[in-house]
Design an enzyme around this catalytic site. Structure first.
Site, PDB file in Angstrom:
ATOM      1  N   HIS A  79      34.890  44.174  52.736  1.00 17.09           N
ATOM      2  CA  HIS A  79      34.278  44.679  51.500  1.00 17.09           C
ATOM      3  C   HIS A  79      35.387  45.064  50.528  1.00 17.09           C
ATOM      4  O   HIS A  79      36.348  45.730  50.915  1.00 17.09           O
ATOM      5  CB  HIS A  79      33.402  45.905  51.777  1.00 17.09           C
ATOM      6  CG  HIS A  79      32.837  46.501  50.526  1.00 17.09           C
ATOM      7  ND1 HIS A  79      31.690  46.019  49.934  1.00 17.09           N
ATOM      8  CD2 HIS A  79      33.285  47.495  49.724  1.00 17.09           C
ATOM      9  CE1 HIS A  79      31.453  46.707  48.834  1.00 17.09           C
ATOM     10  NE2 HIS A  79      32.398  47.606  48.676  1.00 17.09           N
TER      11      HIS A  79
ATOM     12  N   ASP B 238      19.161  53.188  49.138  1.00 16.85           N
ATOM     13  CA  ASP B 238      20.435  53.068  48.422  1.00 16.85           C
ATOM     14  C   ASP B 238      20.263  52.253  47.153  1.00 16.85           C
ATOM     15  O   ASP B 238      20.812  52.587  46.101  1.00 16.85           O
ATOM     16  CB  ASP B 238      21.503  52.399  49.304  1.00 16.85           C
ATOM     17  CG  ASP B 238      22.694  51.979  48.457  1.00 16.85           C
ATOM     18  OD1 ASP B 238      23.389  52.885  47.976  1.00 16.85           O
ATOM     19  OD2 ASP B 238      22.886  50.772  48.213  1.00 16.85           O
TER      20      ASP B 238
ATOM     21  N   ARG C 273      22.089  56.436  39.957  1.00 22.73           N
ATOM     22  CA  ARG C 273      23.418  57.037  39.760  1.00 22.73           C
ATOM     23  C   ARG C 273      24.136  56.363  38.600  1.00 22.73           C
ATOM     24  O   ARG C 273      24.837  57.003  37.822  1.00 22.73           O
ATOM     25  CB  ARG C 273      24.248  56.915  41.040  1.00 22.73           C
ATOM     26  CG  ARG C 273      23.786  57.880  42.136  1.00 22.73           C
ATOM     27  CD  ARG C 273      24.386  57.521  43.479  1.00 22.73           C
ATOM     28  NE  ARG C 273      25.812  57.339  43.428  1.00 22.73           N
ATOM     29  CZ  ARG C 273      26.486  56.377  44.075  1.00 22.73           C
ATOM     30  NH1 ARG C 273      25.852  55.515  44.852  1.00 22.73           N
ATOM     31  NH2 ARG C 273      27.787  56.289  43.972  1.00 22.73           N
TER      32      ARG C 273
ATOM     33  N   SER D 161      26.864  54.883  50.193  1.00 23.94           N
ATOM     34  CA  SER D 161      26.172  53.721  49.628  1.00 23.94           C
ATOM     35  C   SER D 161      26.731  52.426  50.221  1.00 23.94           C
ATOM     36  O   SER D 161      25.989  51.562  50.718  1.00 23.94           O
ATOM     37  CB  SER D 161      26.349  53.756  48.097  1.00 23.94           C
ATOM     38  OG  SER D 161      25.984  52.543  47.522  1.00 23.94           O
TER      39      SER D 161
ATOM     40  N   LYS E 126      24.975  49.831  53.637  1.00 21.78           N
ATOM     41  CA  LYS E 126      24.700  48.387  53.587  1.00 21.78           C
ATOM     42  C   LYS E 126      25.530  47.637  54.618  1.00 21.78           C
ATOM     43  O   LYS E 126      25.064  46.711  55.270  1.00 21.78           O
ATOM     44  CB  LYS E 126      24.982  47.866  52.178  1.00 21.78           C
ATOM     45  CG  LYS E 126      23.941  48.361  51.184  1.00 21.78           C
ATOM     46  CD  LYS E 126      24.294  48.077  49.754  1.00 21.78           C
ATOM     47  CE  LYS E 126      25.395  48.924  49.225  1.00 21.78           C
ATOM     48  NZ  LYS E 126      25.379  49.223  47.813  1.00 21.78           N
TER      49      LYS E 126
END
Ligand code: URA
Length: 444
Positions: free
Chosen positions: A82, A161, A168, A183, A187
């Site tokens: 990620h 989320d 947000r 968050s 995932k």
């Protein structure tokens, strides 16, 4: 009346328990908590923070607000990467097939570009026909068949989320480290991984530009991984200039194909190999970093990484002809060189200005629902520190029309700063963070 006492408690610096987080997030995902209460709670968290247990409980609550991938029947290790996002960051498109070609299952769930940063899904969707919206059963079948799937967050993954992140964004509460970490990790943990590698960007174009904030985000996500039985390691990499040369969706896909042919720009390849080595080490399929590097180089030189990319494109309905014919990718009708307005040193290539330039050309988003033009963008051949003469080409602008070329000229005029002297750019890869601590990165 579930939310009000929790907002009040967090506002006053108290703690929310695991069972309270679970009830709150289930109720929010089911539409039973109004956005104004979650907005107030997010702001209270922004100022008061969450401790490690609370961050873990929030992550768990968001993770279990939806479906998860059960991949426990697969024999191979399951590793994802990620990135916190940047400009020209196309690493995922190379890394996923490269690492999958070496015997690792890669269930890669990515996002769309928003603001000045690009998104892997938009890049992939510039390949004609490529479907990123696979269902979970389709994803599992593809992982069983070929060991890699490149997908978006489906509606059933972490729905709490999904709602909270959009809220947000609208309430200036994105930049809270526990909220970001929960968050992202809710995932990632839904992918059923056996390990995760993080690319945490730092520098002016990063989501959190400061090094200490990047390190804190990395540590928070590593702790969440540890507490959920998923080992996580992070590299901190530079986003004070774009990564590689191409910035814009189809231009980046073309650069990735070149990279898998062994012709990638050195900075892009160095970050790709560094993250790939960490993925292969976490998977336990290589002896050490040198072994990982050798095997990745062979996967590229032998064409097996590119052949793997072709299989992924075909499996997801895309036109794999793009591998041999980049002309099948969307092409901008206009292209023009951007030349140095004066002689000197390239002091800066500001990624935010480049990213905003792509948005101005129509290739990025300011709102989630915006449609992107896949063909437009820039190929920036100049690098910070280059000594250039007036009139020397520094970049090419790809635009829809003449007006777009003018927009691109203005954007690059702002982004590329030429001065008498340059400042040294950030180290491309500065730190490696693991459960045991932070080390200065050294890849030899
Ligand atoms: N990306 C996410 O998925 N969540 C955040 O909060 C920030 C970036």
């Amino acid at each position: 009346m579930l939310a009000r006492p929790l907002i009040e408690r967090k506002r006053d610096g108290g703690r929310i328990s695991a069972s309270e987080w679970r009830r709150l997030m289930n109720a929010y995902a089911a539409g039973n908590i109004p956005d104004y209460q979650m907005a107030a709670l997010s702001m209270a968290i922004y100022f008061r923070g969450l401790d490690r247990d609370e961050t873990g409980a929030l992550t768990d609550a968001m993770l279990h607000s939806g479906a998860t991938l059960d991949l426990s029947h697969l024999k191979q290790p399951r590793i994802d990467k990620h990135s916190t996002g940047g400009v020209g960051d196309k690493v995922s498109l190379i890394l996923a097939p490269l690492v999958a070609s070496l015997g690792v299952t890669v269930p890669m769930m990515s996002g769309r570009g928003l603001g000045h940063t690009g998104g892997t899904l938009d890049k992939l969707e510039s390949i004609p026909g490529f479907r990123t919206a696979l269902t979970l059963p389709e994803t599992v079948r593809q992982l069983e068949a070929i060991g890699c799937a490149l997908i978006g967050q489906t509606g059933d993954i972490a729905p709490a989320d999904r709602r909270l992140y959009a809220l947000r964004d609208a309430t200036a509460t994105v930049e809270s480290i526990p909220l970001i970490a929960a968050s992202i990790m809710s995932k990632k943990l839904a992918e059923g991984l056996t390990g995760l590698v993080l690319d945490v960007k730092v520098g002016s174009g990063a989501f959190l530009p400061e090094l200490d904030r990047g390190l804190e985000l990395a540590r928070t996500m590593i702790d969440l991984g540890t507490d959920h039985g998923c080992p996580v390691i992070a590299l901190l990499t530079a986003m004070d200039r774009p990564l590689g040369r191409a910035c814009g969706n189809s231009l980046e896909v073309e650069e990735c194909i070149m990279a898998m042919r062994g012709e990638g720009p050195p900075d892009l390849m160095r970050v790709t190999y560094a993250l790939g080595a960490e993925m292969l080490l976490l998977a336990g399929v290589v002896r050490d970093r040198d072994d990982a590097r050798r095997r990745m180089e062979v996967a590229i030189s032998s064409g097996s990484a590119l052949a793997y990319f072709q299989r992924i494109i075909e499996a997801q309905g895309g036109d794999a002809g793009v591998i041999d014919d980049a002309g099948l990718l969307p092409e901008a009708p206009e292209c023009e060189l951007f030349v140095a307005p004066r002689g000197g040193v390239v002091a800066r290539i500001d990624p935010r200005a480049v990213g905003h330039g792509i948005i101005a050309l129509g290739g990025g988003r300011t709102r989630v629902e915006d449609v992107v033009d896949p063909a437009v963008g820039f190929v920036i051949t100049a690098r910070p520190g280059d000594v250039v003469r007036a009139g020397e080409p520094l970049a090419t602008i790809y635009a829809r029309d003449e007006a777009g070329v003018a927009v691109g000229m203005r954007a690059l005029g702002e982004a590329i700063v030429i001065a008498d002297e340059g400042e040294p750019p950030l180290p491309l890869i500065s730190h490696r963070v693991t459960e045991s601590g932070v080390e200065i990165y050294n890849d030899g």
